[in-house]
Scaffold this motif. Structure first.
Motif, PDB file in Angstrom:
ATOM      1  N   PRO A  20       0.835  -1.200   0.000  1.00  0.00           N
ATOM      2  CA  PRO A  20       0.000   0.000   0.000  1.00  0.00           C
ATOM      3  C   PRO A  20       0.876   1.258   0.000  1.00  0.00           C
ATOM      4  CG  PRO A  20      -0.127  -1.176   2.123  1.00  0.00           C
ATOM      5  CD  PRO A  20       0.552  -2.073   1.153  1.00  0.00           C
ATOM      6  N   ALA A  21       0.425   2.255  -0.764  1.00  0.00           N
ATOM      7  CA  ALA A  21       1.107   3.565  -0.867  1.00  0.00           C
ATOM      8  C   ALA A  21       2.417   3.517  -1.634  1.00  0.00           C
ATOM      9  CB  ALA A  21       1.337   4.181   0.504  1.00  0.00           C
TER      10      ALA A  21
ATOM     11  N   GLY B 283       2.504   3.443  -4.722  1.00  0.00           N
ATOM     12  CA  GLY B 283       2.246   4.225  -5.931  1.00  0.00           C
ATOM     13  C   GLY B 283       1.675   3.391  -7.067  1.00  0.00           C
ATOM     14  N   LYS B 284       1.115   2.227  -6.756  1.00  0.00           N
ATOM     15  CA  LYS B 284       0.554   1.357  -7.810  1.00  0.00           C
ATOM     16  C   LYS B 284      -0.462   2.094  -8.669  1.00  0.00           C
ATOM     17  CE  LYS B 284      -1.082  -1.633  -4.881  1.00  0.00           C
ATOM     18  NZ  LYS B 284      -0.520  -1.156  -3.617  1.00  0.00           N
ATOM     19  N   THR B 285      -1.459   2.683  -7.996  1.00  0.00           N
ATOM     20  CA  THR B 285      -2.536   3.316  -8.755  1.00  0.00           C
ATOM     21  C   THR B 285      -2.011   4.523  -9.528  1.00  0.00           C
ATOM     22  OG1 THR B 285      -3.970   2.610  -6.969  1.00  0.00           O
ATOM     23  CG2 THR B 285      -4.908   4.132  -8.566  1.00  0.00           C
ATOM     24  N   THR B 286      -1.141   5.298  -8.886  1.00  0.00           N
ATOM     25  CA  THR B 286      -0.576   6.462  -9.570  1.00  0.00           C
ATOM     26  C   THR B 286       0.133   6.018 -10.855  1.00  0.00           C
ATOM     27  OG1 THR B 286      -0.175   7.399  -7.378  1.00  0.00           O
ATOM     28  CG2 THR B 286       0.940   8.459  -9.228  1.00  0.00           C
TER      29      THR B 286
ATOM     30  N   ARG C 289       4.050   7.993   4.020  1.00  0.00           N
ATOM     31  CA  ARG C 289       3.561   8.525   2.734  1.00  0.00           C
ATOM     32  C   ARG C 289       2.042   8.432   2.625  1.00  0.00           C
ATOM     33  NH1 ARG C 289       5.648   5.627  -2.609  1.00  0.00           N
ATOM     34  NH2 ARG C 289       7.607   6.694  -2.206  1.00  0.00           N
ATOM     35  N   ASN C 290       1.493   7.333   3.121  1.00  0.00           N
ATOM     36  CA  ASN C 290       0.056   7.107   2.952  1.00  0.00           C
ATOM     37  C   ASN C 290      -0.780   8.185   3.653  1.00  0.00           C
ATOM     38  OD1 ASN C 290      -1.623   5.526   1.458  1.00  0.00           O
ATOM     39  ND2 ASN C 290      -1.966   3.976   3.031  1.00  0.00           N
TER      40      ASN C 290
ATOM     41  N   GLY D 101      -0.414  11.257   3.629  1.00  0.00           N
ATOM     42  CA  GLY D 101      -0.604  12.467   2.813  1.00  0.00           C
ATOM     43  C   GLY D 101      -1.419  12.221   1.544  1.00  0.00           C
TER      44      GLY D 101
ATOM     45  N   ARG E 165      -4.328  12.029  -1.075  1.00  0.00           N
ATOM     46  CA  ARG E 165      -5.607  12.704  -1.300  1.00  0.00           C
ATOM     47  C   ARG E 165      -6.148  12.272  -2.658  1.00  0.00           C
ATOM     48  NH1 ARG E 165      -4.556  13.228   3.153  1.00  0.00           N
ATOM     49  NH2 ARG E 165      -4.331  15.101   4.431  1.00  0.00           N
TER      50      ARG E 165
ATOM     51  N   TYR F 168      -3.425  12.497  -5.486  1.00  0.00           N
ATOM     52  CA  TYR F 168      -2.462  13.560  -5.164  1.00  0.00           C
ATOM     53  C   TYR F 168      -1.810  13.282  -3.822  1.00  0.00           C
ATOM     54  CZ  TYR F 168      -4.628  16.086  -9.006  1.00  0.00           C
ATOM     55  OH  TYR F 168      -5.091  16.454 -10.247  1.00  0.00           O
TER      56      TYR F 168
ATOM     57  N   PHE G 289       4.165  15.510  -1.853  1.00  0.00           N
ATOM     58  CA  PHE G 289       4.904  15.144  -3.070  1.00  0.00           C
ATOM     59  C   PHE G 289       4.188  15.503  -4.375  1.00  0.00           C
ATOM     60  CE2 PHE G 289       6.114  11.937   0.183  1.00  0.00           C
ATOM     61  CZ  PHE G 289       7.385  12.423   0.404  1.00  0.00           C
TER      62      PHE G 289
ATOM     63  N   ALA H 105      10.256   2.055  -5.294  1.00  0.00           N
ATOM     64  CA  ALA H 105       9.253   3.126  -5.279  1.00  0.00           C
ATOM     65  C   ALA H 105       9.690   4.245  -4.353  1.00  0.00           C
ATOM     66  CB  ALA H 105       7.912   2.570  -4.837  1.00  0.00           C
TER      67      ALA H 105
ATOM     68  N   GLN I  75      11.633   6.651  -4.690  1.00  0.00           N
ATOM     69  CA  GLN I  75      12.257   7.681  -5.516  1.00  0.00           C
ATOM     70  C   GLN I  75      11.128   8.495  -6.144  1.00  0.00           C
ATOM     71  OE1 GLN I  75      14.439   5.950  -8.805  1.00  0.00           O
ATOM     72  NE2 GLN I  75      13.231   4.090  -8.796  1.00  0.00           N
ATOM     73  N   PRO I  76      11.439   9.648  -6.716  1.00  0.00           N
ATOM     74  CA  PRO I  76      10.344  10.486  -7.232  1.00  0.00           C
ATOM     75  C   PRO I  76       9.444   9.735  -8.212  1.00  0.00           C
ATOM     76  CG  PRO I  76      12.415  11.680  -7.260  1.00  0.00           C
ATOM     77  CD  PRO I  76      12.746  10.292  -6.849  1.00  0.00           C
TER      78      PRO I  76
HETATM   79  N1  LIG Z   1       7.250   7.673  -5.728  1.00  0.00           N
HETATM   80  C1  LIG Z   1       6.468   8.412  -4.933  1.00  0.00           C
HETATM   81  N2  LIG Z   1       6.978   9.365  -4.138  1.00  0.00           N
HETATM   82  C2  LIG Z   1       6.181  10.103  -3.317  1.00  0.00           C
HETATM   83  N3  LIG Z   1       4.861   9.960  -3.255  1.00  0.00           N
HETATM   84  C3  LIG Z   1       4.285   9.012  -4.030  1.00  0.00           C
HETATM   85  C4  LIG Z   1       5.044   8.201  -4.900  1.00  0.00           C
HETATM   86  N4  LIG Z   1       4.202   7.367  -5.542  1.00  0.00           N
HETATM   87  C5  LIG Z   1       2.970   7.643  -5.077  1.00  0.00           C
HETATM   88  N5  LIG Z   1       3.003   8.641  -4.180  1.00  0.00           N
HETATM   89  C6  LIG Z   1       1.891   9.194  -3.396  1.00  0.00           C
HETATM   90  O1  LIG Z   1       1.607   8.207  -2.419  1.00  0.00           O
HETATM   91  C7  LIG Z   1       0.214   8.085  -2.223  1.00  0.00           C
HETATM   92  C8  LIG Z   1      -0.219   6.635  -2.486  1.00  0.00           C
HETATM   93  O2  LIG Z   1      -0.117   6.375  -3.880  1.00  0.00           O
HETATM   94  P1  LIG Z   1      -1.070   5.306  -4.580  1.00  0.00           P
HETATM   95  O3  LIG Z   1      -0.821   5.386  -6.028  1.00  0.00           O
HETATM   96  O4  LIG Z   1      -2.467   5.471  -4.111  1.00  0.00           O
HETATM   97  O5  LIG Z   1      -0.463   3.954  -3.966  1.00  0.00           O
HETATM   98  P2  LIG Z   1      -1.088   2.486  -3.972  1.00  0.00           P
HETATM   99  O6  LIG Z   1      -2.014   2.392  -5.137  1.00  0.00           O
HETATM  100  O7  LIG Z   1       0.116   1.598  -4.105  1.00  0.00           O
HETATM  101  O8  LIG Z   1      -1.739   2.336  -2.643  1.00  0.00           O
HETATM  102  C9  LIG Z   1      -0.426   9.071  -3.145  1.00  0.00           C
HETATM  103  O9  LIG Z   1      -0.719  10.236  -2.416  1.00  0.00           O
HETATM  104  C10 LIG Z   1       0.627   9.362  -4.206  1.00  0.00           C
HETATM  105  O10 LIG Z   1       0.501  10.681  -4.709  1.00  0.00           O
END
Ligand SMILES: Nc1ncnc2c1ncn2[C@@H]1O[C@H](COP(=O)(O)OP(=O)(O)O)[C@@H](O)[C@H]1O
Length: 425
Positions: free
Chosen positions: A88-89, A91-94, A196-197, A199, A201, A210, A214, A264, A266-267
Motif C-alpha cells: 500500500p502507498a 504508488g501502484k494506482t498512480t 507517505r500514505n 498524505g 488525497r 495527489y 509530493f 518506489a 524515488q520520485p
Molecule cells: N514515488 C512516490 N513518491 C512520493 N509519493 C508518491 C510516490 N508514488 C505515489 N506517491 C503518493 O503516495 C500516495 C499513495 O499512492 P497510490 O498510487 O495510491 O499507492 P497504492 O495504489 O500503491 O496504494 C499518493 O498520495 C501518491 O501521490
C-alpha cells in the motif's frame, strides 16, 4: 581466421537449421536458404504462430479456423498486458493511471471492475458485497475475465492495479489463460510507506491521486475538492503491509520470466519512466535467431579482443572493417585496387568503397547463416545509416529501425546473444 570459414563457395548447401560451426554440407539433410529464417525473424512469424497456438489451446474454439482468422485480423499481439503489484502507498494506482494514459490502455482495479454498470456479474457483486475488499476471489477473477474479453481491452490491452492479491488469485487468473506480459513490482521500506500514505488525497471528480507533500495540485479549484481516502491511518497501513508481505512472496513465483522490481522510494516520475521502459521492452522469445552484433567503443576499449571472444563462443563471423580493407588490398581484388591509392596517401577510404567491401562480406553465406560481430565500423551516424540501408541491421535494433540501430555499450552485445544451439529451432 573466421573470415575464411564458409564463404560464397558454400553455395547455400548448409542447412540454416544446422548447428553453428563446420557441419559437413554434403551430409545436410535439407537445403534451407538463409533467407527463410531471416524472413521469419524480421516478421516475427515464430511469435505469431506461438501466440496463436496458445490462444487456440486456451479457448478451444469449436471452429479453430474461424477463430484463427479473427485472431489474426485483430492484430493485437503487442497490446499492453501489465500487472502492477506493490505494498500500500507504493504508488501502484498512480503509476498504473499514468501508464494507462501514456499507452492508451485500460485500467482495471477491484473498484472499477465492480462499478461497471452494464455487467450483471458486477451488479450481483455490488448487491452482495458493499465492501470491495470482501469480494471473493472466484468472483473477482470472473469479473476480470469478463472485462479483458471486451473489445476495448482486446484492442488496447489492460493494466491490472494491485491484482492478484493472493497466490490463489494468481493461479486462477493463469488458469483462465490471462497472462500478463509484464509484471511490475514496486518496493519501498515500510516506514516510508506508512508516512507517505498519510498524505494521500483523491480528486472525487476524476479519481486522480495527489499527495499533500509530493504531488499537490497547483489549481485552487482541485485543491478544494480533494478528499482524504479511507484506510490510510498508520495502523491500517501497517496491517495492510503485513498482509501484503505474507502474500507477495507466494505470488511472485507465478511470474518468473516477466517480473521487474522497481524501487518506489524515488520520485514518482523516475518510477514511472522505469515502469514505462520495462513495459515497452519485448521479452526474448524462443524464435530462431541469428546474432548480428555491432561492437562499438573508443580506441583501446578492447573491441578486437571482445569480438574475437564473441566470435569464438557463439560461432559468429568476426568482421573487422580495417582488416577487411587491408585484405582486399593484399588480395589485389578489384575493390582492393580502388583502396590502394588511399592507403598509399594515408587518406581516409571513402564510405562508398568501405560499404562495398562490408556489404560483400556480410552478405556471404557464412555471415548470413552464423551471424556476425562487426567492429571498427560504423564510425559516425552516416555510416550507421548506410549499413542500415543495405539491410545489415544488428539483431536487437532491427525491431526498432528508427533508433539508428547500433549499440554503444559493448556489454549490450552480450545481452543480445544466447549460446548457439539455443538460437536454432
Ligand atoms: N514515488 C512516490 N513518491 C512520493 N509519493 C508518491 C510516490 N508514488 C505515489 N506517491 C503518493 O503516495 C500516495 C499513495 O499512492 P497510490 O498510487 O495510491 O499507492 P497504492 O495504489 O500503491 O496504494 C499518493 O498520495 C501518491 O501521490
Amino acid at each position: 581466421m573466421t573470415r575464411r570459414r564458409g564463404g560464397p563457395s558454400d553455395g547455400g548447401l548448409q542447412g540454416a537449421g544446422a548447428p553453428h560451426g563446420g557441419m559437413d554440407a554434403t551430409t545436410a539433410p535439407h537445403r534451407i536458404p538463409p533467407e527463410m529464417p531471416q524472413y521469419g525473424e524480421a516478421n516475427h512469424i515464430f511469435e505469431l504462430m506461438q501466440n496463436m497456438l496458445e490462444q487456440l489451446l486456451i479457448h478451444q474454439p469449436k471452429d479453430p479456423i474461424l477463430f484463427m482468422i479473427s485472431h489474426l485480423q485483430r492484430d493485437n499481439n503487442n497490446v499492453p498486458k501489465i500487472v502492477i503489484l506493490g505494498p500500500p502507498a507504493s504508488g501502484k494506482t498512480t503509476i498504473a493511471m499514468w501508464l494507462c494514459k501514456h499507452l492508451n490502455s485500460n485500467l482495471l482495479t477491484v473498484e472499477n471492475l465492480i462499478a461497471r454498470e452494464l455487467s450483471s456479474l458486477a451488479a450481483g457483486a455490488r448487491r452482495h458485497y458493499q465492501d470491495v475488499t470482501k469480494v471473493p476471489s472466484t468472483l473477482l477473477v470472473r469479473l476480470i475475465q469478463e472485462r479483458v474479453s471486451e473489445e476495448d481491452c482486446i484492442r488496447r490491452g489492460w493494466i491490472l492495479d494491485g491484482i492478484p492479491e493472493t497466490r490463489e488469485q494468481a493461479l486462477m487468473i493463469q488458469t483462465l489463460g490471462i497472462t500478463p506480459r509484464h509484471v511490475i513490482v514496486l518496493s519501498s521500506p515500510d516506514t516510508v510507506l506508512i508516512e507517505r500514505n498519510l498524505g494521500k488525497r483523491i480528486d472525487p471528480q476524476t479519481g486522480e491521486i495527489y499527495h499533500t507533500t509530493f504531488d499537490w495540485p497547483p489549481e485552487a479549484e482541485i485543491q478544494n475538492r480533494l478528499v482524504v481516502p479511507e484506510g490510510i491511518s498508520e495502523l491500517e497501513t501497517a496491517r495492510k503491509l503485513l498482509e501484503y508481505h505474507r502474500n507477495i512472496i507466494r505470488i511472485l513465483p507465478a511470474y518468473p520470466k516477466v517480473l521487474k522490481v522497481i524501487s518506489a522510494d524515488q520520485p514518482c516520475m523516475d518510477v514511472f519512466y522505469q515502469a514505462l521502459t520495462y513495459a515497452q521492452t519485448s521479452h526474448r522469445s524462443n524464435a530462431p535467431f541469428t546474432p548480428r552484433v555491432l561492437l562499438c567503443g573508443p580506441v583501446g576499449s578492447g573491441r578486437r579482443l571482445q569480438a574475437a571472444l564473441l566470435a569464438q563462443k557463439y560461432g559468429l563471423v568476426n568482421v573487422h572493417c580495417g582488416q577487411l580493407l587491408k585484405e582486399a588490398v593484399a588480395d589485389k581484388s578489384k575493390v582492393g585496387e580502388l583502396i590502394q591509392p588511399y592507403f598509399q596517401k594515408k587518406m581516409a577510404v571513402p564510405d562508398s568503397i568501405i560499404m562495398k567491401v562490408l556489404d560483400q562480406r556480410l552478405s556471404q553465406q557464412d555471415s548470413v547463416q552464423k551471424g556476425w560481430v562487426l567492429h571498427g565500423f560504423p564510425r559516425d551516424l552516416d555510416q550507421a545509416h548506410m549499413l542500415h540501408s543495405l539491410g545489415h541491421q544488428p539483431s536487437r535494433s532491427s525491431q526498432r529501425p528508427q533508433k539508428a540501430g547500433f549499440f554503444c555499450k559493448r556489454h549490450l552485445a552480450w545481452g543480445s546473444l544466447r549460446p548457439h544451439g539455443t538460437d536454432q529451432a
